[in-house]
Write an enzyme that holds these catalytic residues in place. Structure first.
Site, PDB file in Angstrom:
ATOM      1  N   LYS A  71       9.493  -5.695  -2.272  1.00 35.07           N
ATOM      2  CA  LYS A  71      10.863  -5.505  -2.782  1.00 35.07           C
ATOM      3  C   LYS A  71      11.318  -6.627  -3.717  1.00 35.07           C
ATOM      4  CE  LYS A  71      12.516  -2.708   1.069  1.00 35.07           C
ATOM      5  NZ  LYS A  71      13.473  -2.573   2.169  1.00 35.07           N
ATOM      6  N   ASP A 108      19.470   0.060   0.349  1.00 35.73           N
ATOM      7  CA  ASP A 108      19.492  -0.136   1.813  1.00 35.73           C
ATOM      8  C   ASP A 108      20.934  -0.264   2.289  1.00 35.73           C
ATOM      9  OD1 ASP A 108      16.763  -0.140   1.996  1.00 35.73           O
ATOM     10  OD2 ASP A 108      16.543  -2.298   2.284  1.00 35.73           O
ATOM     11  N   GLY A 132      21.616 -10.884  12.057  1.00 38.06           N
ATOM     12  CA  GLY A 132      20.376 -10.901  11.278  1.00 38.06           C
ATOM     13  C   GLY A 132      20.636 -11.335   9.846  1.00 38.06           C
ATOM     14  N   ALA A 133      19.601 -11.898   9.239  1.00 38.84           N
ATOM     15  CA  ALA A 133      19.730 -12.368   7.854  1.00 38.84           C
ATOM     16  C   ALA A 133      18.418 -12.153   7.099  1.00 38.84           C
ATOM     17  CB  ALA A 133      20.146 -13.835   7.831  1.00 38.84           C
ATOM     18  N   GLY A 135      15.777  -9.209   4.971  1.00 38.47           N
ATOM     19  CA  GLY A 135      15.958  -8.416   3.761  1.00 38.47           C
ATOM     20  C   GLY A 135      16.996  -7.320   3.939  1.00 38.47           C
ATOM     21  N   THR A 158      17.943 -18.097  12.581  1.00 41.79           N
ATOM     22  CA  THR A 158      17.751 -19.163  11.589  1.00 41.79           C
ATOM     23  C   THR A 158      19.021 -19.237  10.745  1.00 41.79           C
ATOM     24  OG1 THR A 158      15.435 -18.474  11.532  1.00 41.79           O
ATOM     25  CG2 THR A 158      16.144 -20.033   9.839  1.00 41.79           C
TER      26      THR A 158
END
Ligand code: ATR
Length: 260
Positions: A71, A108, A132-133, A135, A158
């Site tokens: 991507k 997305d 979440g971080a 894609g 993270t």
């Protein structure tokens, strides 16, 4: 029937065997009575640039879908990028223009938001917690802010990755209330799980379910299992839940429209 006039579309990935897009998009082409076919093309990273150069020369190729792990690299090979692709630095759909130029965009996030709307959960004016971080989370964060979220907190194992998304969002939307924070849903109208936690039966929950209020909508992007442990727990607590499959359903329509 496939003939000499059939328009060709592709999906590129590595590995390829698990992709579901061919079934879903070919069914969509049929339902719309379109003379088009989408085929899987297995492309390892080291051959990507040559394949894309070849795609530019294929005059009956209408476009292609891009998935893991291409991507970001394909975004750099496109001639034009749409706003979501520019903001996330990645594409999942590319249209081939008649002269071989390539226009890419990322659906997305738009698919996720459109899916929410079809289920009556418009994010406009809502306080949102995104878990979440990766894609997918980056694209969803962009579309949630674009859709008019009142506040977006991004929590991730993270922290630096959540902070990086926040920085990009602030460039695209200087007045938006976006920040990196903890996975605390108490002051949220909606929680979105964009981590991979919940795909495997032994995964822990991505947040402390004790903190969920029954008014909070809990949404997933995981498609298998359909009822993740998080959704099951949220349902038990009376929260409205939103399944991962709605995102793909809407994304397919958006991707097809962009390429056709
Ligand atoms: P995708 O393309 O689906 O977004 P990804 O880019 O690999 O996949 O992102 C996976 C997300 O799930 C990340 O936010 C990841 O957290 P890190 O950024 O800290 O890696 C999160 N994730 C995966 N496994 C996790 C775990 N065991 N605990 C917490 N978060 C996890």
């Amino acid at each position: 029937m496939i003939t000499g006039n059939t328009r060709l579309f592709a999906i590129i990935a590595d590995p390829i065997a698990q992709v579901r897009t061919p079934q879903v998009l070919n069914a969509y082409f049929q339902s719309q009575d379109l003379d088009a076919v989408l085929v899987p093309v297995h492309v390892p990273a080291e051959g990507l640039a040559e394949v894309i150069a070849g795609f530019r020369r294929m005059k009956n190729l209408g476009g292609f879908i891009v998935t893991v792990p291409h991507k970001i690299q394909v975004a750099a090979l496109c001639d034009e990028l749409g706003p979501a692709a520019r903001a996330t630095g990645s594409v999942n759909t590319v249209r081939r223009e008649a002269d071989g130029r390539l226009a890419g965009d990322m659906f997305d996030g738009a698919g996720f938001v459109q899916g929410l709307r079809t289920q009556g959960h418009d994010p406009a004016g809502k306080r949102l917690l995104l878990l979440g971080a990766g894609g997918a989370a980056g694209a969803i964060a962009f579309s949630l802010v674009e859709a008019g979220a009142a506040r977006l907190v991004i929590a991730n194992r993270t922290l630096a990755k959540a902070q990086a998304i926040v920085q990009r969002l602030r460039q695209a939307f200087p007045h938006a209330d976006v920040r990196a924070g903890t996975a605390d849903p108490r002051e949220c109208d909606m929680v979105v799980n964009a981590t991979t936690l919940g795909m495997r039966a032994e995964d822990p929950l991505p947040l402390d379910a004790e903190l969920l209020r029954p008014e909070t909508v809990v949404a997933e992007i995981i498609m298998k299992p359909e009822l993740t442990p998080l959704l099951a727990e949220a349902h038990k607590r009376g929260c409205p839940i939103h399944y991962g499959r709605h995102m793909l359903d809407e994304q397919v329509r958006l991707m097809a429209r962009f390429m056709l």
